[in-house]
Design a protein around this motif. Structure first.
Motif, PDB file in Angstrom:
ATOM      1  N   LEU A  39      56.695  21.519  87.591  1.00 43.43           N
ATOM      2  CA  LEU A  39      56.924  20.080  87.486  1.00 43.43           C
ATOM      3  C   LEU A  39      58.415  19.781  87.412  1.00 43.43           C
ATOM      4  N   ALA A  40      59.148  20.613  86.680  1.00 40.23           N
ATOM      5  CA  ALA A  40      60.594  20.400  86.536  1.00 40.23           C
ATOM      6  C   ALA A  40      61.303  20.472  87.882  1.00 40.23           C
ATOM      7  N   ARG A  41      60.798  21.323  88.788  1.00 38.68           N
ATOM      8  CA  ARG A  41      61.394  21.391  90.126  1.00 38.68           C
ATOM      9  C   ARG A  41      61.280  20.058  90.849  1.00 38.68           C
ATOM     10  N   LEU A  42      60.292  19.252  90.457  1.00 39.67           N
ATOM     11  CA  LEU A  42      60.075  17.936  91.055  1.00 39.67           C
ATOM     12  C   LEU A  42      60.678  16.822  90.204  1.00 39.67           C
ATOM     13  N   ALA A  43      61.525  17.195  89.235  1.00 42.47           N
ATOM     14  CA  ALA A  43      62.133  16.249  88.299  1.00 42.47           C
ATOM     15  C   ALA A  43      61.056  15.485  87.536  1.00 42.47           C
ATOM     16  N   ALA A  44      60.002  16.208  87.153  1.00 43.15           N
ATOM     17  CA  ALA A  44      58.898  15.630  86.386  1.00 43.15           C
ATOM     18  C   ALA A  44      58.616  16.534  85.197  1.00 43.15           C
ATOM     19  N   ALA A  45      57.801  16.047  84.261  1.00 43.34           N
ATOM     20  CA  ALA A  45      57.463  16.805  83.058  1.00 43.34           C
ATOM     21  C   ALA A  45      56.048  16.454  82.633  1.00 43.34           C
ATOM     22  N   PRO A  46      55.378  17.347  81.897  1.00 45.43           N
ATOM     23  CA  PRO A  46      54.008  17.046  81.457  1.00 45.43           C
ATOM     24  C   PRO A  46      53.887  15.748  80.673  1.00 45.43           C
ATOM     25  N   GLU A  47      54.905  15.432  79.890  1.00 49.77           N
ATOM     26  CA  GLU A  47      54.829  14.195  79.093  1.00 49.77           C
ATOM     27  C   GLU A  47      54.899  12.943  79.961  1.00 49.77           C
ATOM     28  N   ASP A  48      55.262  13.090  81.237  1.00 51.88           N
ATOM     29  CA  ASP A  48      55.247  11.950  82.166  1.00 51.88           C
ATOM     30  C   ASP A  48      53.835  11.640  82.653  1.00 51.88           C
ATOM     31  N   LEU A  49      52.929  12.609  82.533  1.00 51.78           N
ATOM     32  CA  LEU A  49      51.601  12.469  83.125  1.00 51.78           C
ATOM     33  C   LEU A  49      50.733  11.487  82.352  1.00 51.78           C
ATOM     34  N   THR A  50      49.880  10.794  83.087  1.00 51.62           N
ATOM     35  CA  THR A  50      48.912   9.874  82.490  1.00 51.62           C
ATOM     36  C   THR A  50      47.598  10.591  82.191  1.00 51.62           C
TER      37      THR A  50
END
Length: 255
Positions: A39-50
């Motif tokens: 997810l970090a490679r996509l500039a995302a994180a688990p806490e961003d998920l709904t």
């Protein structure tokens, strides 16, 4: 709406769908640690998920789902059959919501449209997503195409489509006969020609993205998959995307 893959293949699958405030993870066949890194490679994180949506209980799709959901207080959406099969033997489960594989529902700004598929699992589904303007279809882990699948994917703006194997490569592979029969059977996985044939049954004029997914590393080649899909669409082969095991694919925006 945009979408990306954390990885696609027999060693793990996960897809993220981003509609602004609503971000859904479809499957997580990686450990929580690996999923977080990808997810970090996509500039995302688990806490961003709904939330996390599950297609079926096979480990390459569900291995990290419950751990990631528990750690980040995410609700898991799955059919009753998948819940029974995937949760067996697990003592601590996150919040789970059982869905009807024939009924759409809303999560935040997205309409989620599950649909059943022929696969050797307890109650497998795949998903389409609609944000009111565009539709993303996801179809992997199905051994054959049904009229209902065609209806659900009829006029997508983007499509992630299984091209698991090439029939000739599978026949000549080192797989034992029983595994060849499973993979190539009605409840197994789509081969390149089947995926291409689906494109002839749905409306494709709105397609902005087509990505071949869940390719077998032994029984397929990216160039075989892209050639089959491009021939069906009458487009150049380099227009077709390919999701791979290690890198998945980067963000694709639906305009």
């Amino acid at each position: 709406m945009r979408f990306a893959s954390l990885g696609s293949g027999s060693r793990g699958n996960a897809l993220i769908v981003d509609a602004g405030e609503t971000k859904l993870l479809v499957d997580c066949g990686f450990s929580a640690r690996v999923a977080t890194a990808r997810l970090a490679r996509l500039a995302a994180a688990p806490e961003d998920l709904t939330a996390i949506l599950v297609t079926h209980e096979h480990s390459d799709h569900v291995a990290g789902v419950f751990a990631l959901a528990r750690r980040h207080q995410l609700t898991v959406y799955l059919t009753h059959g998948t819940y029974v099969a995937a949760a067996r033997g697990k003592s601590a489960l996150p919040a789970c919501r059982v869905i009807d594989g024939h009924a759409s529902f809303a999560i935040g700004s997205l309409e989620v449209l599950p649909f059943p598929v022929p696969h050797d699992a307890r109650e497998p589904v795949q998903y389409a997503f609609n944000n009111g303007q565009h539709c993303l279809g996801v179809l992997t882990d199905t051994g054959s195409i049904t009229p209902h699948i065609v209806d659900m994917l009829h006029a997508c703006d983007a499509l992630v489509l299984e091209c698991n194997h090439d029939r000739a490569l599978l026949a000549a592979s080192r797989y034992p006969a029983v595994l060849k029969e499973r993979v190539g059977g009605r409840y197994g996985h789509l081969e390149n020609a089947q995926a291409a044939a689906l494109l002839g049954q749905v409306e494709t004029r709105r397609l902005q993205h087509l990505v071949a997914a869940h390719l077998s590393q032994e029984n397929n080649r990216p160039e075989l998959a892209t050639r089959a899909l491009a021939s069906a669409l009458g487009c150049s082969e380099d227009w077709i995307g390919v999701a791979d095991q290690e890198d998945g694919f980067g963000w694709r925006q639906i305009m």
